[in-house]
Design a protein around this motif. Structure first.
Motif, PDB file in Angstrom:
ATOM      1  N   PHE A 111     -11.999   3.585 -12.362  1.00 14.45           N
ATOM      2  CA  PHE A 111     -11.395   2.742 -11.331  1.00 14.45           C
ATOM      3  C   PHE A 111     -10.177   1.992 -11.859  1.00 14.45           C
ATOM      4  CE2 PHE A 111     -15.263   3.229  -8.727  1.00 14.45           C
ATOM      5  CZ  PHE A 111     -14.631   3.513  -7.518  1.00 14.45           C
ATOM      6  N   ALA A 112     -10.198   1.606 -13.132  1.00 18.64           N
ATOM      7  CA  ALA A 112      -9.016   0.972 -13.707  1.00 18.64           C
ATOM      8  C   ALA A 112      -7.814   1.913 -13.627  1.00 18.64           C
ATOM      9  CB  ALA A 112      -9.291   0.563 -15.146  1.00 18.64           C
ATOM     10  N   ASP A 113      -8.026   3.155 -14.008  1.00 19.02           N
ATOM     11  CA  ASP A 113      -6.947   4.148 -13.925  1.00 19.02           C
ATOM     12  C   ASP A 113      -6.534   4.382 -12.470  1.00 19.02           C
ATOM     13  OD1 ASP A 113      -7.167   4.404 -16.675  1.00 19.02           O
ATOM     14  OD2 ASP A 113      -8.360   6.250 -16.582  1.00 19.02           O
ATOM     15  N   HIS A 114      -7.526   4.435 -11.603  1.00 13.79           N
ATOM     16  CA  HIS A 114      -7.284   4.769 -10.197  1.00 13.79           C
ATOM     17  C   HIS A 114      -6.404   3.727  -9.523  1.00 13.79           C
ATOM     18  CE1 HIS A 114      -8.068   6.654  -6.352  1.00 13.79           C
ATOM     19  NE2 HIS A 114      -8.581   5.538  -5.862  1.00 13.79           N
ATOM     20  N   ILE A 115      -6.697   2.455  -9.729  1.00 15.66           N
ATOM     21  CA  ILE A 115      -5.908   1.441  -9.022  1.00 15.66           C
ATOM     22  C   ILE A 115      -4.520   1.283  -9.638  1.00 15.66           C
ATOM     23  CG2 ILE A 115      -7.916   0.226  -8.121  1.00 15.66           C
ATOM     24  CD1 ILE A 115      -7.581  -1.869 -10.300  1.00 15.66           C
ATOM     25  N   GLU A 116      -4.395   1.579 -10.924  1.00 19.46           N
ATOM     26  CA  GLU A 116      -3.055   1.529 -11.521  1.00 19.46           C
ATOM     27  C   GLU A 116      -2.130   2.569 -10.893  1.00 19.46           C
ATOM     28  OE1 GLU A 116      -3.427  -0.301 -16.007  1.00 19.46           O
ATOM     29  OE2 GLU A 116      -3.752   1.844 -15.752  1.00 19.46           O
ATOM     30  N   LEU A 117      -2.658   3.736 -10.549  1.00 15.88           N
ATOM     31  CA  LEU A 117      -1.844   4.783  -9.930  1.00 15.88           C
ATOM     32  C   LEU A 117      -1.396   4.390  -8.528  1.00 15.88           C
ATOM     33  CD1 LEU A 117      -3.828   7.948 -11.090  1.00 15.88           C
ATOM     34  CD2 LEU A 117      -1.575   7.185 -11.891  1.00 15.88           C
ATOM     35  N   GLY A 118      -2.236   3.630  -7.810  1.00 16.63           N
ATOM     36  CA  GLY A 118      -1.836   3.083  -6.519  1.00 16.63           C
ATOM     37  C   GLY A 118      -2.047   3.967  -5.317  1.00 16.63           C
ATOM     38  N   GLY A 119      -2.502   5.206  -5.497  1.00 20.01           N
ATOM     39  CA  GLY A 119      -2.682   6.091  -4.355  1.00 20.01           C
ATOM     40  C   GLY A 119      -3.721   5.588  -3.364  1.00 20.01           C
ATOM     41  N   TYR A 120      -4.698   4.818  -3.851  1.00 21.20           N
ATOM     42  CA  TYR A 120      -5.768   4.330  -2.975  1.00 21.20           C
ATOM     43  C   TYR A 120      -5.237   3.403  -1.878  1.00 21.20           C
ATOM     44  CZ  TYR A 120      -5.639  -0.402  -4.911  1.00 21.20           C
ATOM     45  OH  TYR A 120      -5.255  -1.677  -5.255  1.00 21.20           O
ATOM     46  N   LEU A 121      -4.031   2.856  -2.063  1.00 22.99           N
ATOM     47  CA  LEU A 121      -3.448   1.954  -1.069  1.00 22.99           C
ATOM     48  C   LEU A 121      -3.058   2.682   0.210  1.00 22.99           C
ATOM     49  CD1 LEU A 121      -1.190  -0.094  -3.510  1.00 22.99           C
ATOM     50  CD2 LEU A 121      -3.239  -0.932  -2.342  1.00 22.99           C
ATOM     51  N   ASP A 122      -2.918   4.009   0.130  1.00 21.29           N
ATOM     52  CA  ASP A 122      -2.601   4.841   1.305  1.00 21.29           C
ATOM     53  C   ASP A 122      -1.381   4.286   2.052  1.00 21.29           C
ATOM     54  OD1 ASP A 122      -2.836   6.894   3.116  1.00 21.29           O
ATOM     55  OD2 ASP A 122      -4.386   5.910   4.319  1.00 21.29           O
ATOM     56  N   ARG A 123      -0.339   3.993   1.304  1.00 16.54           N
ATOM     57  CA  ARG A 123       0.847   3.368   1.892  1.00 16.54           C
ATOM     58  C   ARG A 123       1.581   4.322   2.836  1.00 16.54           C
ATOM     59  NH1 ARG A 123       2.433   0.982  -3.991  1.00 16.54           N
ATOM     60  NH2 ARG A 123       1.636   3.053  -4.506  1.00 16.54           N
ATOM     61  N   ARG A 124       1.968   3.798   3.989  1.00 19.43           N
ATOM     62  CA  ARG A 124       2.695   4.588   4.983  1.00 19.43           C
ATOM     63  C   ARG A 124       3.827   3.739   5.536  1.00 19.43           C
ATOM     64  NH1 ARG A 124      -2.124   7.953   8.046  1.00 19.43           N
ATOM     65  NH2 ARG A 124      -3.512   8.054   6.236  1.00 19.43           N
ATOM     66  N   VAL A 125       4.962   4.377   5.765  1.00 23.21           N
ATOM     67  CA  VAL A 125       6.133   3.660   6.262  1.00 23.21           C
ATOM     68  C   VAL A 125       6.765   4.459   7.394  1.00 23.21           C
ATOM     69  CG1 VAL A 125       8.412   2.738   5.702  1.00 23.21           C
ATOM     70  CG2 VAL A 125       6.579   2.621   4.004  1.00 23.21           C
ATOM     71  N   ASP A 126       6.972   3.785   8.524  1.00 17.74           N
ATOM     72  CA  ASP A 126       7.742   4.333   9.638  1.00 17.74           C
ATOM     73  C   ASP A 126       8.993   3.475   9.770  1.00 17.74           C
ATOM     74  OD1 ASP A 126       6.101   6.515  10.943  1.00 17.74           O
ATOM     75  OD2 ASP A 126       4.630   4.889  10.873  1.00 17.74           O
ATOM     76  N   VAL A 127      10.132   4.075   9.489  1.00 20.89           N
ATOM     77  CA  VAL A 127      11.374   3.313   9.462  1.00 20.89           C
ATOM     78  C   VAL A 127      11.763   2.884  10.870  1.00 20.89           C
ATOM     79  CG1 VAL A 127      12.162   4.494   7.385  1.00 20.89           C
ATOM     80  CG2 VAL A 127      12.789   5.393   9.652  1.00 20.89           C
ATOM     81  N   ALA A 128      12.560   1.836  10.920  1.00 19.07           N
ATOM     82  CA  ALA A 128      13.034   1.347  12.212  1.00 19.07           C
ATOM     83  C   ALA A 128      14.022   2.343  12.831  1.00 19.07           C
ATOM     84  CB  ALA A 128      13.709  -0.009  12.030  1.00 19.07           C
ATOM     85  N   LEU A 129      13.975   2.440  14.148  1.00 22.08           N
ATOM     86  CA  LEU A 129      14.925   3.265  14.913  1.00 22.08           C
ATOM     87  C   LEU A 129      15.607   2.354  15.929  1.00 22.08           C
ATOM     88  CD1 LEU A 129      12.744   6.457  15.523  1.00 22.08           C
ATOM     89  CD2 LEU A 129      14.506   6.107  13.777  1.00 22.08           C
ATOM     90  N   PRO A 130      16.601   1.616  15.495  1.00 19.14           N
ATOM     91  CA  PRO A 130      17.218   0.621  16.396  1.00 19.14           C
ATOM     92  C   PRO A 130      17.947   1.227  17.590  1.00 19.14           C
ATOM     93  CG  PRO A 130      18.458   0.829  14.353  1.00 19.14           C
ATOM     94  CD  PRO A 130      17.211   1.609  14.164  1.00 19.14           C
ATOM     95  N   ASP A 131      18.353   2.493  17.470  1.00 22.52           N
ATOM     96  CA  ASP A 131      19.111   3.110  18.553  1.00 22.52           C
ATOM     97  C   ASP A 131      18.252   3.959  19.479  1.00 22.52           C
ATOM     98  OD1 ASP A 131      21.450   1.995  17.506  1.00 22.52           O
ATOM     99  OD2 ASP A 131      21.724   3.700  16.137  1.00 22.52           O
ATOM    100  N   ARG A 132      16.925   3.939  19.242  1.00 19.59           N
ATOM    101  CA  ARG A 132      16.055   4.757  20.092  1.00 19.59           C
ATOM    102  C   ARG A 132      16.099   4.251  21.530  1.00 19.59           C
ATOM    103  NH1 ARG A 132       9.592   4.919  19.426  1.00 19.59           N
ATOM    104  NH2 ARG A 132       9.898   2.904  20.477  1.00 19.59           N
ATOM    105  N   GLN A 133      16.111   5.186  22.473  1.00 23.63           N
ATOM    106  CA  GLN A 133      16.081   4.853  23.895  1.00 23.63           C
ATOM    107  C   GLN A 133      14.782   5.365  24.526  1.00 23.63           C
ATOM    108  OE1 GLN A 133      18.337   2.987  25.411  1.00 23.63           O
ATOM    109  NE2 GLN A 133      19.541   2.835  23.503  1.00 23.63           N
ATOM    110  N   PRO A 134      14.194   4.651  25.455  1.00 19.32           N
ATOM    111  CA  PRO A 134      14.787   3.477  26.132  1.00 19.32           C
ATOM    112  C   PRO A 134      14.565   2.159  25.401  1.00 19.32           C
ATOM    113  CG  PRO A 134      12.694   4.001  27.116  1.00 19.32           C
ATOM    114  CD  PRO A 134      12.935   5.056  26.088  1.00 19.32           C
ATOM    115  N   ALA A 135      13.813   2.171  24.261  1.00 21.06           N
ATOM    116  CA  ALA A 135      13.585   0.927  23.519  1.00 21.06           C
ATOM    117  C   ALA A 135      13.628   1.237  22.032  1.00 21.06           C
ATOM    118  CB  ALA A 135      12.240   0.308  23.894  1.00 21.06           C
ATOM    119  N   PRO A 136      14.178   0.333  21.254  1.00 25.38           N
ATOM    120  CA  PRO A 136      14.215   0.566  19.800  1.00 25.38           C
ATOM    121  C   PRO A 136      12.812   0.537  19.203  1.00 25.38           C
ATOM    122  CG  PRO A 136      14.942  -1.655  20.309  1.00 25.38           C
ATOM    123  CD  PRO A 136      14.801  -0.944  21.620  1.00 25.38           C
ATOM    124  N   ARG A 137      12.622   1.194  18.042  1.00 21.87           N
ATOM    125  CA  ARG A 137      11.342   1.151  17.338  1.00 21.87           C
ATOM    126  C   ARG A 137      11.452   0.235  16.133  1.00 21.87           C
ATOM    127  NH1 ARG A 137       8.945   6.511  14.585  1.00 21.87           N
ATOM    128  NH2 ARG A 137      10.247   5.831  12.817  1.00 21.87           N
TER     129      ARG A 137
END
Length: 505
Positions: A111-137
């Motif tokens: 577990f020490a090795d596992h948390i150092e790698l960081g994969g368990y955080l399951d990080r996900r990113v959806d970037v902003a889409l300010p020009d999306r129509q009909p509403a920005p994301r």
């Protein structure tokens, strides 16, 4: 290097007495007195755990990993003393306890090795889409966060690997969750010396002392008080179906229900396909006997049922199993209570009209011998008690009339930790028909092996549908077990300076 327990509880860095005492019941060596926990101690431990969470839950991953590794050093420093008192309390041989200590240390390091790698955080990113129509994301980021203080119950059959510093504790601490352990009364001295090691690691690492507490007791009241405490956010448990179900119900009935991750038991059926049974009936019988009696059958993955198709090969398999079991010397059970339950289970099986005893030696006390029975598929399907676990070296052969009858039996089993297929290449078509049934029944499917022995690796699943466990989507072994003590949090439109460090960038 001897160890004499103080009989006290470790609560947030302090060794304290409760009210009243209970005596240990060792397999050999001296008995010791242990203080009984109280509601006040539970309150103190849970409040300290909540306070510690604000520090430990937000510590850097490498800091938590370093703390886990210091725990392993302190456990290793007490290795001989742990083996000595563990053997006295449980009757387990030194080699078994040394191996279990190595597994406990291995889990913490994994577990020490596992948390150092960081994969368990399951990080996900959806970037902003300010020009999306009909509403920005908006920008949305997500990762897993620790849930808060966790209660852990020590297991009777693994005084190290599933107890005070065992898999549940390792996973919770790795996730960033402080732990309150309810020690098992079958090995309280072993629990105390391991808690002493964790306490020393806390002091060496400068971790908040509320990150770990151990409360002892020989009654259900303390365990109930811990799971009902409003500051506890999840429970890890390994034990009996009756005890686990009672605690599960308490968790569900709380004003704030919390998840109860209970591993409750399993008969771990094996399906011996025709060509395998024809090719190696004696080897299969001898292998089953060895697996069935390993550690006096006191493993949650003990293969208690073998399903075969009626015929001369089934007779040879049964005869080989009976002969091999008859050569096994009496073994010491882990506790008086476990031995008593095994005696009662063997007596119940012997009295049933639906089964025929093949090997059933009268027994009493903590020394037990293996038992073997057989029945037909028709009787097994109409007597549901035959599919219930008898914890110990007791096996049941179920004779099916055909491959179709074997599939019917497979569908009738309740949830299991493991299921096993023994097969040859010519059995592939039959195995393909069985596999969709069996994977719905268990968390782990084996081919041509025996399930006793659970590898501590990333891909392991130690869990299954109820009653094997109370949460079919969880495992108590392997790195995936950390997910039990995490929850996803989405962060929407947070400025860079406000984002958690693990999501920044």
């Amino acid at each position: 290097m001897g160890f004499t327990p103080t009989g006290k509880h470790l609560v947030a860095g302090d060794w304290l007495e409760g009210e009243g005492f209970f005596a240990s019941s060792p397999a050999h060596g001296p008995a010791h007195r242990f203080s009984v926990g109280t509601g006040a101690l539970v309150d103190r431990a849970c409040e300290a755990a909540e306070e510690a969470f604000w520090y430990f839950g937000y510590a850097k991953r490498w800091e938590r990993a370093a703390f886990l590794r210091v725990i392993t050093e302190e456990i290793e420093a007490r290795g001989e003393a742990i083996t000595e008192i563990g053997s006295q309390e449980t009757g387990l041989p030194a080699a078994r306890l040394q191996g279990e200590r190595a597994r406990t240390i291995g889990q913490l390091r994994l577990f020490a090795d596992h948390i150092e790698l960081g994969g368990y955080l399951d990080r996900r990113v959806d970037v902003a889409l300010p020009d999306r129509q009909p509403a920005p994301r908006p920008e949305i980021r997500m990762m897993q966060r620790p849930i808060g203080p966790v209660a852990v119950f020590g297991a009777s059959n693994f005084p190290l690997a599933f107890s005070t510093a065992g898999g549940d504790t390792a996973a919770a601490l790795a996730a960033g969750c402080p732990v309150v352990v309810k020690g098992h009364s079958a090995h309280p001295g072993t629990g105390e010396i391991v808690a002493e090691a964790i306490d020393a690691a806390i002091r060496r690492s400068g971790v908040h002392p509320g990150v770990f507490s151990l409360i002892q007791g020989n009654s259900r009241e303390i365990g109930q008080a811990i799971v009902q405490h409003p500051l506890i956010k999840a429970v890890g448990f390994t034990g009996s179906l009756a005890g686990g179900r009672a605690l599960f119900d308490l968790c569900a009935a709380r004003p704030e229900p919390i998840p109860f991750f209970g591993e409750l038991g399993s008969v771990n059926p094996m399906f011996l396909l025709p060509e395998a049974l024809k090719a190696r009936p004696e080897a299969l019988g001898q292998g089953w006997a060895a697996s069935l009696t390993m550690g006096a059958g006191q493993f949650c993955t003990n293969p208690g049922i073998a399903v075969v198709i009626e015929g001369p090969e089934a007779d040879r398999f049964t005869a080989a199993t009976t002969e091999a079991l008859g050569k096994v010397a009496p073994q010491t059970m882990l506790s008086d209570g476990i031995a008593r339950s095994y005696h009662e289970g063997q007596a119940r099986m012997s009295e049933r009209n639906a089964v025929r005893p093949l090997l059933a030696t009268p027994m009493s006390g903590r020394e037990v011998s293996p038992s073997l029975f057989e029945t037909s598929s028709e009787r097994f399907l109409t007597d549901h008690a035959l599919g219930e676990e008898v914890f110990g070296p007791l096996g049941l052969v179920v004779r099916a009339s055909s491959a179709e009858d074997m599939e019917r039996l497979a569908r009738a089993f309740v949830g299991q930790l493991t299921v096993t297929i023994h097969m040859e290449a010519a059995d592939l078509a039959a195995a393909r028909r069985l596999l969709p049934i069996l994977e719905r029944k268990a968390g782990r499917v084996l081919v041509n092996g025996f399930p006793t022995g659970v590898e501590v690796v990333d891909a392991m699943v130690h869990g299954g549908p109820y009653p094997a466990s109370t949460n079919f989507g969880a495992t108590s072994v392997g790195t995936l077990s950390i997910r039990r003590f995490l929850r996803p949090v989405a962060y929407q439109n947070l400025p860079q300076g406000l984002l958690p460090e693990d999501l920044d960038g």
